[in-house]
Enzyme design. Structure first.
Site, PDB file in Angstrom:
ATOM      1  CG  HIS A   1      -6.515   3.056   4.528  1.00  0.00           C
ATOM      2  ND1 HIS A   1      -5.601   1.866   4.455  1.00  0.00           N
ATOM      3  CD2 HIS A   1      -6.954   3.409   3.212  1.00  0.00           C
ATOM      4  CE1 HIS A   1      -5.529   1.536   3.307  1.00  0.00           C
ATOM      5  NE2 HIS A   1      -6.199   2.368   2.301  1.00  0.00           N
TER       6      HIS A   1
ATOM      7  CG  ASN B   1       0.331   2.349  11.507  1.00  0.00           C
ATOM      8  OD1 ASN B   1       0.486   1.954  10.522  1.00  0.00           O
ATOM      9  ND2 ASN B   1      -0.200   1.883  12.598  1.00  0.00           N
TER      10      ASN B   1
ATOM     11  CB  SER C   1      -1.079   0.096   1.174  1.00  0.00           C
ATOM     12  OG  SER C   1      -1.675  -1.079   1.472  1.00  0.00           O
TER      13      SER C   1
ATOM     14  CG  MET D   1      -4.488  -5.922   7.599  1.00  0.00           C
ATOM     15  SD  MET D   1      -5.752  -4.494   7.463  1.00  0.00           S
ATOM     16  CE  MET D   1      -5.400  -3.801   8.985  1.00  0.00           C
ATOM     17  CB  SER D   2      -0.584  -8.071   2.775  1.00  0.00           C
ATOM     18  OG  SER D   2       0.676  -7.495   3.014  1.00  0.00           O
TER      19      SER D   2
ATOM     20  CG  HIS E   1      -6.678   0.461  -6.451  1.00  0.00           C
ATOM     21  ND1 HIS E   1      -5.428   0.066  -6.873  1.00  0.00           N
ATOM     22  CD2 HIS E   1      -6.628   0.453  -5.102  1.00  0.00           C
ATOM     23  CE1 HIS E   1      -4.560   0.175  -5.952  1.00  0.00           C
ATOM     24  NE2 HIS E   1      -5.310   0.252  -4.681  1.00  0.00           N
TER      25      HIS E   1
ATOM     26  CB  ALA F   1       1.662  -0.515   4.605  1.00  0.00           C
TER      27      ALA F   1
ATOM     28  CG  HIS G   1      -5.237  -6.904   1.041  1.00  0.00           C
ATOM     29  ND1 HIS G   1      -5.281  -6.226  -0.293  1.00  0.00           N
ATOM     30  CD2 HIS G   1      -3.849  -6.604   1.376  1.00  0.00           C
ATOM     31  CE1 HIS G   1      -4.035  -5.659  -0.249  1.00  0.00           C
ATOM     32  NE2 HIS G   1      -3.382  -5.650   0.484  1.00  0.00           N
TER      33      HIS G   1
ATOM     34  CE1 TYR H   1      -8.092  -4.791   2.294  1.00  0.00           C
ATOM     35  CE2 TYR H   1      -6.147  -5.402   3.625  1.00  0.00           C
ATOM     36  CZ  TYR H   1      -6.613  -4.593   2.527  1.00  0.00           C
ATOM     37  OH  TYR H   1      -5.913  -3.713   2.018  1.00  0.00           O
ATOM     38  CD  GLU H   2      -8.707  -6.837  -1.944  1.00  0.00           C
ATOM     39  OE1 GLU H   2      -9.055  -6.627  -3.101  1.00  0.00           O
ATOM     40  OE2 GLU H   2      -7.785  -7.395  -2.013  1.00  0.00           O
TER      41      GLU H   2
END
Ligand code: HPA
Length: 271
Positions: free
Chosen positions: A246, A234, A29, A210-211, A60, A112, A82, A84-85
């Site tokens: 995000h 972060n 990301s 998350m990946s 996207h 990230a 991912h 989460y999608e």
């Protein structure tokens, strides 16, 4: 499924006119800056590629970029899939089968991540030494189609010590400071609670995202050598009292991507 991979490979090769990529790079990301250095790029939207996972409403789609960087032939997967999608493990790892089918033997993964290690600051880079799979899934469950059953893959050196040494040398040469740490993957899309982050610290995680973990498992299945870098975008929940957003993750990624590009360009050149 493997018949699909062959069709995807044949399609990509038909676009490549003999170009054989040496290295594949998965972009996390907000970390696409390195693609600006790719010369003679051929850009192929995922939506044009047979059997590539279809875009979701929210996500996207992404694109493959093929070209040269630091004298090496590079295949960039700009945009990943991912959990989460709502993606299946097979969709998330489909591009890795394609990378393998194209004969690529080195995979660079970037992402990230939130910093759990109290020494980490937003904008820092962490070379991934190892990971913790906290996703509750594994892309090898049930076996990879067409491969005659379940395979038990060694993960004791998932992130190549040889390539990590080269990455350290590149970091030294480019004067880019890097941490070394353990990446823990959760599904998201909610960020973690402070209690979860405390627990992740106890079990040995330095950064959370998350990946990456499904792709790395599939790369190891194919015996592709892996090197990984997290951009700490972060401080993880509860490490600072700040709320996570995000937008902030993307913004910090954008500011750190120049240094990441310098590091990776040096590293790729030295491969
Ligand atoms: N948690 C999970 N994933 C992330 C984070 C985080 O704090 N930052 C960037 N990706």
């Amino acid at each position: 499924m493997m018949a699909n991979v062959k069709e995807t490979k044949d399609f990509l090769e038909s676009k490549l006119a003999g170009f054989k990529p040496d290295v594949a790079l998965v972009i996390g990301s907000g970390l696409g800056g390195i693609t600006q250095g790719v010369t003679k790029p051929v850009v192929i939207p995922y939506t044009d590629i047979p059997h590539f996972p279809k875009p979701t409403v929210a996500g996207h789609a992404g694109q493959i970029i093929l070209g040269e960087l630091a004298g090496k032939k590079l295949l960039v997967l700009s945009g990943r899939f991912h959990c989460y999608e709502g993606r299946s493990p097979a969709e998330i790892t489909y591009p890795i089968h394609v990378v393998d089918a194209l004969g690529v033997k080195v995979l660079i993964v970037t992402n990230a991540a939130g910093g759990i290690n109290p020494q980490y600051k937003p904008g820092d880079l962490m070379v991934i030494e190892d990971h913790i799979n906290h996703l509750g899934i594994n892309p090898l469950i049930g076996g990879v189609n067409g491969d005659g059953g379940v395979k038990f893959i060694d993960m004791s050196q998932a992130y190549s010590p040889r390539l990590r040494e080269k990455l350290d040398a590149a970091a030294e040469k480019q004067q880019v400071p890097v941490w070394r740490g353990v990446y823990l993957a959760t599904t998201g899309p909610s960020y973690e609670t402070p209690a979860e982050i405390k627990a992740f610290a106890w079990i040995g995680a330095d950064a959370v995202g998350m990946s990456t973990v499904p792709e790395v498992i599939m790369a190891r299945y194919h015996n592709i050598e892996v090197v990984g870098i997290s951009c700490i975008t972060n401080l993880a929940a509860g490490i600072s009292s700040k709320k996570l957003s995000h937008d902030e993750v993307l913004e910090v990624g954008r500011t750190a991507q120049g240094k990441l590009a310098r590091l990776l360009t040096e590293f790729i050149g030295a491969l």
